[in-house]
Design a protein around this motif. Structure first.
Motif, PDB file in Angstrom:
ATOM      1  N   ARG A 147       0.981  -1.286  -0.022  1.00  0.00           N
ATOM      2  CA  ARG A 147      -0.010   0.199  -0.080  1.00  0.00           C
ATOM      3  C   ARG A 147       0.879   1.044  -0.053  1.00  0.00           C
ATOM      4  O   ARG A 147       1.964   1.175   0.492  1.00  0.00           O
ATOM      5  N   LEU A 148       0.436   2.257  -0.550  1.00  0.00           N
ATOM      6  CA  LEU A 148       1.003   3.615  -0.902  1.00  0.00           C
ATOM      7  C   LEU A 148       0.361   4.336   0.279  1.00  0.00           C
ATOM      8  O   LEU A 148      -0.868   4.539   0.452  1.00  0.00           O
ATOM      9  N   ALA A 149       1.141   4.889   1.311  1.00  0.00           N
ATOM     10  CA  ALA A 149       0.738   5.611   2.448  1.00  0.00           C
ATOM     11  C   ALA A 149       1.444   6.365   3.113  1.00  0.00           C
ATOM     12  O   ALA A 149       2.853   6.092   3.261  1.00  0.00           O
ATOM     13  N   GLU A 150       1.369   7.494   3.737  1.00  0.00           N
ATOM     14  CA  GLU A 150       2.310   8.476   4.610  1.00  0.00           C
ATOM     15  C   GLU A 150       2.456   7.628   5.877  1.00  0.00           C
ATOM     16  O   GLU A 150       3.830   7.460   6.336  1.00  0.00           O
ATOM     17  N   VAL A 157       0.933  -4.539  11.270  1.00  0.00           N
ATOM     18  CA  VAL A 157       2.316  -4.865  11.259  1.00  0.00           C
ATOM     19  C   VAL A 157       2.640  -4.568  10.150  1.00  0.00           C
ATOM     20  O   VAL A 157       2.373  -4.839   8.896  1.00  0.00           O
ATOM     21  N   ALA A 158       3.650  -3.268  10.148  1.00  0.00           N
ATOM     22  CA  ALA A 158       4.036  -2.729   8.697  1.00  0.00           C
ATOM     23  C   ALA A 158       5.505  -2.780   8.558  1.00  0.00           C
ATOM     24  O   ALA A 158       6.264  -2.482   9.310  1.00  0.00           O
ATOM     25  N   ARG A 159       5.892  -2.795   7.168  1.00  0.00           N
ATOM     26  CA  ARG A 159       7.298  -2.552   6.904  1.00  0.00           C
ATOM     27  C   ARG A 159       7.391  -1.568   5.697  1.00  0.00           C
ATOM     28  O   ARG A 159       6.784  -1.705   4.686  1.00  0.00           O
ATOM     29  N   LYS A 160       7.880  -0.524   5.993  1.00  0.00           N
ATOM     30  CA  LYS A 160       8.359   0.538   4.871  1.00  0.00           C
ATOM     31  C   LYS A 160       9.433   0.106   4.341  1.00  0.00           C
ATOM     32  O   LYS A 160      10.660   0.156   4.586  1.00  0.00           O
ATOM     33  N   ILE A 161       9.176   0.214   2.948  1.00  0.00           N
ATOM     34  CA  ILE A 161      10.164  -0.207   1.957  1.00  0.00           C
ATOM     35  C   ILE A 161      10.885   1.150   1.358  1.00  0.00           C
ATOM     36  O   ILE A 161      12.034   1.107   1.572  1.00  0.00           O
ATOM     37  N   HIS A 256       5.021   6.734   0.860  1.00  0.00           N
ATOM     38  CA  HIS A 256       5.770   5.785   1.152  1.00  0.00           C
ATOM     39  C   HIS A 256       5.020   4.324   0.630  1.00  0.00           C
ATOM     40  O   HIS A 256       3.733   4.075   0.614  1.00  0.00           O
ATOM     41  N   LEU A 257       5.758   3.412   0.508  1.00  0.00           N
ATOM     42  CA  LEU A 257       5.240   2.088  -0.185  1.00  0.00           C
ATOM     43  C   LEU A 257       5.606   1.024   1.154  1.00  0.00           C
ATOM     44  O   LEU A 257       6.436   0.777   1.683  1.00  0.00           O
ATOM     45  N   TRP A 258       4.619   0.446   1.581  1.00  0.00           N
ATOM     46  CA  TRP A 258       4.575  -0.466   2.828  1.00  0.00           C
ATOM     47  C   TRP A 258       4.122  -1.812   2.403  1.00  0.00           C
ATOM     48  O   TRP A 258       3.053  -2.001   1.399  1.00  0.00           O
ATOM     49  N   VAL A 259       4.423  -2.678   3.240  1.00  0.00           N
ATOM     50  CA  VAL A 259       3.968  -3.952   3.082  1.00  0.00           C
ATOM     51  C   VAL A 259       3.294  -4.268   4.502  1.00  0.00           C
ATOM     52  O   VAL A 259       4.193  -4.194   5.369  1.00  0.00           O
TER      53      VAL A 259
END
Length: 299
Positions: A147-150, A157-161, A256-259
């Motif tokens: 997902r794209l998000a600020e 549970v998030a990992r910012k790429i 930001h791109l997140w998983v």
């Protein structure tokens, strides 16, 4: 509410969300008569009307319906929690995993990684949902999301790429005309206003929005065919031989791109494997997603 049929509550909440029997039926994948019948039975059991019905318009909650909405939402969250708890304790590398992502250049990375997961774990059943709509992980509409998000909610549970770079792209003809001094160039934009569109219009004030689309693939195809220029992710633009980056404008850093996945599923083996594999694929392509121009280029 302990004697109520949970399916009736699900129907009630679907009508609350969508405002009509037809849309609720579509979401629940049942027919409209079943939706109407269940709501009528629920109202008879309660002895009150929950909705004001009007043919050809949206259903509106009555005062009794308003009172019931919060309690029904709590029941839904409890049901979702039970489902997540069962999954959390499942350590077998089998079963179903749904992954969703918005198509901003990640499809060409995500799909191959998911295909490899399917080969490595043949007992997994994988569903890919590619859409601009954000599925609700808390409601188990999806297990993993790109997902794209600020920022992302605390219950995930998030990992910012990385951030996603975007540039102005068009075909060679439009680039040559731009270099020759032409500025009244048609623009191809997202169907809703947003930062990339505003950026594009600021960079090219003498141009005009000629086309809008709700899919990046359509925007890219229009630019390739010479319909105008567009703000396109550099990951996609740089991979297309028939698109030219207007390097004079530099690039813009999008969200930001997140998983991400739900906190309750962090120890579920099949979800963790899918999530980690997707992260690895995106990390490997990070330098392409977060494209940088040499310092001597751009504005």
């Amino acid at each position: 509410m302990q004697n109520f049929d949970w399916d009736d509550i699900r129907v009630f909440l679907a009508i609350v969300e969508f405002g009509s029997v037809s849309e609720a039926a579509g979401e629940l994948e049942i027919n409209q008569s079943t939706v109407s019948r269940r709501i009528t039975a629920l109202e008879q059991q309660l002895g009150v009307s929950l909705f004001e019905r009007a043919r050809g318009s949206r259903w509106v909650l009555t005062a009794a319906g308003e009172q019931m909405r919060d309690s029904a939402a709590l029941m839904q969250e409890s049901a979702n929690s039970i489902s997540r708890e069962v999954l959390r304790n499942n350590t077998e590398i089998s079963g179903h995993v749904t992954i969703t992502f918005m198509d901003h250049g990640t499809r060409s990375i995500g799909v191959p990684s998911i295909a490899q997961i399917a080969k490595d774990y043949p007992d997994l059943r994988l569903t890919m949902h590619i859409s601009s709509d954000e599925l609700d992980l808390s409601a188990r509409e999806a297990d993993v999301a790109i997902r794209l998000a600020e920022n992302v909610p605390d219950n995930l549970v998030a990992r910012k790429i990385c951030s996603v770079s975007m540039g102005v792209y068009g075909n060679q003809e439009w680039y040559d005309r731009f270099k020759a001094g032409e500025r009244n160039i048609p623009l191809i934009t997202w169907y809703m206003e947003g930062r990339p569109t505003e950026w594009l219009q600021t960079l090219m004030p003498e141009s005009y929005v000629a086309y809008r689309a709700n899919r990046p693939q359509a925007i890219q195809q229009m630019a390739k065919l010479g319909a105008g220029v567009a703000a396109i992710s550099c990951f996609e633009g740089e991979s297309q031989s028939d698109l030219v980056l207007f390097r004079e404008f530099g690039i813009i850093k999008e969200k930001h791109l997140w998983v991400i996945s739900h906190t309750d599923l962090r120890s579920t083996a099949r979800v963790r494997i899918v999530r980690d594999r997707v992260i690895d694929a995106l990390e490997a392509a990070k330098h392409q997603i977060e494209f940088e121009l040499p310092e001597t280029e751009g504005r």
